[in-house]
Enzyme design. Structure first.
Site, short mmCIF file in Angstrom:
data_model
loop_
_atom_site.label_atom_id
_atom_site.label_comp_id
_atom_site.label_asym_id
_atom_site.label_seq_id
_atom_site.Cartn_x
_atom_site.Cartn_y
_atom_site.Cartn_z
N TYR A 191 -38.73 -33.61 -80.55
CA TYR A 191 -38.87 -33.65 -82.01
C TYR A 191 -39.60 -34.93 -82.45
O TYR A 191 -40.54 -34.88 -83.24
CB TYR A 191 -37.48 -33.57 -82.65
CG TYR A 191 -37.51 -33.48 -84.16
CD1 TYR A 191 -37.78 -32.26 -84.80
CD2 TYR A 191 -37.26 -34.59 -84.95
CE1 TYR A 191 -37.80 -32.16 -86.18
CE2 TYR A 191 -37.29 -34.50 -86.34
CZ TYR A 191 -37.55 -33.29 -86.95
OH TYR A 191 -37.57 -33.20 -88.32
N ILE A 197 -32.11 -35.40 -95.03
CA ILE A 197 -32.15 -34.51 -96.19
C ILE A 197 -31.17 -33.36 -95.98
O ILE A 197 -31.09 -32.81 -94.87
CB ILE A 197 -33.58 -33.91 -96.38
CG1 ILE A 197 -34.66 -35.00 -96.27
CG2 ILE A 197 -33.68 -33.14 -97.69
CD1 ILE A 197 -34.57 -36.12 -97.29
N THR A 256 -30.35 -29.91 -95.73
CA THR A 256 -30.96 -28.57 -95.61
C THR A 256 -30.23 -27.83 -94.50
O THR A 256 -29.32 -28.38 -93.86
CB THR A 256 -32.46 -28.65 -95.21
OG1 THR A 256 -32.53 -29.17 -93.87
CG2 THR A 256 -33.29 -29.51 -96.14
N1 NAD Z 1 -33.75 -31.82 -93.11
C1 NAD Z 1 -34.09 -33.05 -92.73
O1 NAD Z 1 -33.26 -33.98 -92.72
C2 NAD Z 1 -35.52 -33.34 -92.32
C3 NAD Z 1 -35.86 -34.68 -92.09
C4 NAD Z 1 -37.16 -34.97 -91.71
C5 NAD Z 1 -38.10 -33.96 -91.56
N2 NAD Z 1 -37.74 -32.66 -91.78
C6 NAD Z 1 -38.79 -31.63 -91.61
O2 NAD Z 1 -38.91 -30.88 -92.79
C7 NAD Z 1 -39.43 -29.59 -92.48
C8 NAD Z 1 -38.58 -28.53 -93.16
O3 NAD Z 1 -37.28 -28.56 -92.59
P1 NAD Z 1 -35.95 -28.21 -93.41
O4 NAD Z 1 -35.02 -29.33 -93.24
O5 NAD Z 1 -36.31 -27.74 -94.76
O6 NAD Z 1 -35.39 -27.02 -92.50
P2 NAD Z 1 -35.09 -25.48 -92.80
O7 NAD Z 1 -34.56 -24.94 -91.55
O8 NAD Z 1 -34.28 -25.37 -94.04
O9 NAD Z 1 -36.53 -24.86 -93.10
C9 NAD Z 1 -37.50 -24.67 -92.10
C10 NAD Z 1 -38.24 -23.36 -92.36
O10 NAD Z 1 -39.29 -23.23 -91.39
C11 NAD Z 1 -39.33 -21.90 -90.94
N3 NAD Z 1 -39.94 -21.85 -89.62
C12 NAD Z 1 -39.45 -22.33 -88.44
N4 NAD Z 1 -40.31 -22.08 -87.44
C13 NAD Z 1 -41.37 -21.43 -87.99
C14 NAD Z 1 -42.57 -20.91 -87.48
N5 NAD Z 1 -42.88 -20.98 -86.16
N6 NAD Z 1 -43.43 -20.31 -88.32
C15 NAD Z 1 -43.15 -20.22 -89.64
N7 NAD Z 1 -42.02 -20.67 -90.20
C16 NAD Z 1 -41.13 -21.28 -89.38
C17 NAD Z 1 -37.88 -21.47 -90.92
O11 NAD Z 1 -37.74 -20.04 -90.91
C18 NAD Z 1 -37.35 -22.12 -92.20
O12 NAD Z 1 -37.47 -21.26 -93.32
C19 NAD Z 1 -39.44 -29.50 -90.95
O13 NAD Z 1 -40.76 -29.75 -90.48
C20 NAD Z 1 -38.50 -30.61 -90.54
O14 NAD Z 1 -38.79 -31.09 -89.25
C21 NAD Z 1 -36.48 -32.33 -92.16
#
Ligand code: NAD
Length: 274
Positions: free
Chosen positions: A176, A209, A211
């Site tokens: 990651y 965050i 989620t």
């Molecule tokens: N939640 C956190 O704390 C956090 C922190 C830093 C970065 N992020 C990043 O934010 C982004 C969103 O994450 P989130 O926390 O909203 O998670 P989430 O799981 O709520 O949303 C992720 C979405 O991506 C979709 N997805 C996954 N693989 C996919 C693919 N191959 N093709 C199309 N869609 C796909 C999933 O179906 C889901 O709807 C990610 O890139 C994650 O790494 C999240």
């Protein structure tokens, strides 16, 4: 529609959940036409229905962003439906190879510590590859195939979702962390190569965050308490905190900003103790 994104056609990958969903709703509030692109069509459709109920325009598309033909189909469908692409947030991502985004409460039940392959010394090549395929190659394909369409019209703005994990190593998450560090460098390369087409490319690196992705951790009160203690603003972030940063970078207010990364992380990485 009026607003900071009036009539701007915006593709949001990962738009069915969490940060992507928040971007869909926030951009729509500001007048954007939304393409909700996600692996999960049912949840993407629910988000496009939410946009419609706000008086906005949206379509939902089923896309696996790690598959080039599907990403190309996504970009083509956006242009067929709305005539062009002005903005794109590449938010589709996974925390580890077996991660499936669900409702946060359900995700909370999935104990990530059951996994045997977290540490580098045990990591299987297939786990490593899947995270890189989705989080890095998927973002590259999204940038490339959306940029091809933008280059044929008036340019546009792309925002890639990275993470504080692209800057600070996290125990048990080498795949990651490396994928997110790669997204940051991809953003800088994209910015200098795509500027000639009037395309800006920036990144947003969220801290912790609430989620679905963080659901397994945020259901653990001790974990949350520790994260709040190490975050100077003394709270976890909400998806809307990230959507607001993406909105700024995609709007004309950021017309001279490219190759940048913004960390909406409550001061986490600014604190030398973290
Ligand atoms: N939640 C956190 O704390 C956090 C922190 C830093 C970065 N992020 C990043 O934010 C982004 C969103 O994450 P989130 O926390 O909203 O998670 P989430 O799981 O709520 O949303 C992720 C979405 O991506 C979709 N997805 C996954 N693989 C996919 C693919 N191959 N093709 C199309 N869609 C796909 C999933 O179906 C889901 O709807 C990610 O890139 C994650 O790494 C999240």
């Amino acid at each position: 529609m009026t607003g900071r994104m009036a009539e701007k056609v915006s593709i949001i990958t990962g738009g069915a959940s969490g940060i992507g969903r928040a971007c869909c709703l926030r951009f729509a509030e500001e007048g954007a036409k939304i393409v909700v692109a996600d692996l999960n069509l049912e949840r993407a459709t629910a988000v496009s229905d939410e946009v419609a109920s706000m008086g906005g325009e949206a379509i939902a598309l089923a896309v696996d962003t790690s598959i080039p033909e599907e990403v190309e189909g996504m970009a083509n469908s956006a242009v067929e439906t709305f005539g062009k692409i002005d903005a794109c947030v590449a938010a589709a991502g996974i925390s580890h190879a077996g991660y499936v985004s669900r409702e946060a409460e359900e995700q909370a039940g999935a104990d990530r510590h059951d996994r045997q392959d977290m540490m580098l010394i045990d990591k299987s090549l297939s786990s490593w590859q899947r995270v890189l395929d989705v989080n890095l190659t998927g973002v590259m394909l999204t940038n490339q195939l959306v940029a091809k369409q933008m280059a044929e019209s008036d340019g546009g703005a792309i925002v890639n979702i990275a993470s504080v994990a692209g800057k600070t190593a996290l125990m048990g998450a080498s795949d990651y962390c490396v994928s997110k560090a790669g997204v940051w460098m991809l953003t800088k390369c994209g910015a200098i190569e795509l500027a000639r087409y009037g395309i800006r490319v920036n990144a947003v690196g969220p801290g912790y965050i609430r989620t679905s992705m963080s659901g397994a951790a945020t259901s653990n009160d001790a974990w949350v308490e520790d994260r709040i203690k190490e975050t100077p603003l003394r709270r976890l972030g909400e998806p809307s905190d990230i959507a607001n940063a993406c909105l700024y970078l995609c709007s004309d207010e950021a017309s001279f900003v490219t190759g940048e990364i913004i960390f909406p992380d409550g001061g986490l990485i600014a604190d030398s103790r973290s």
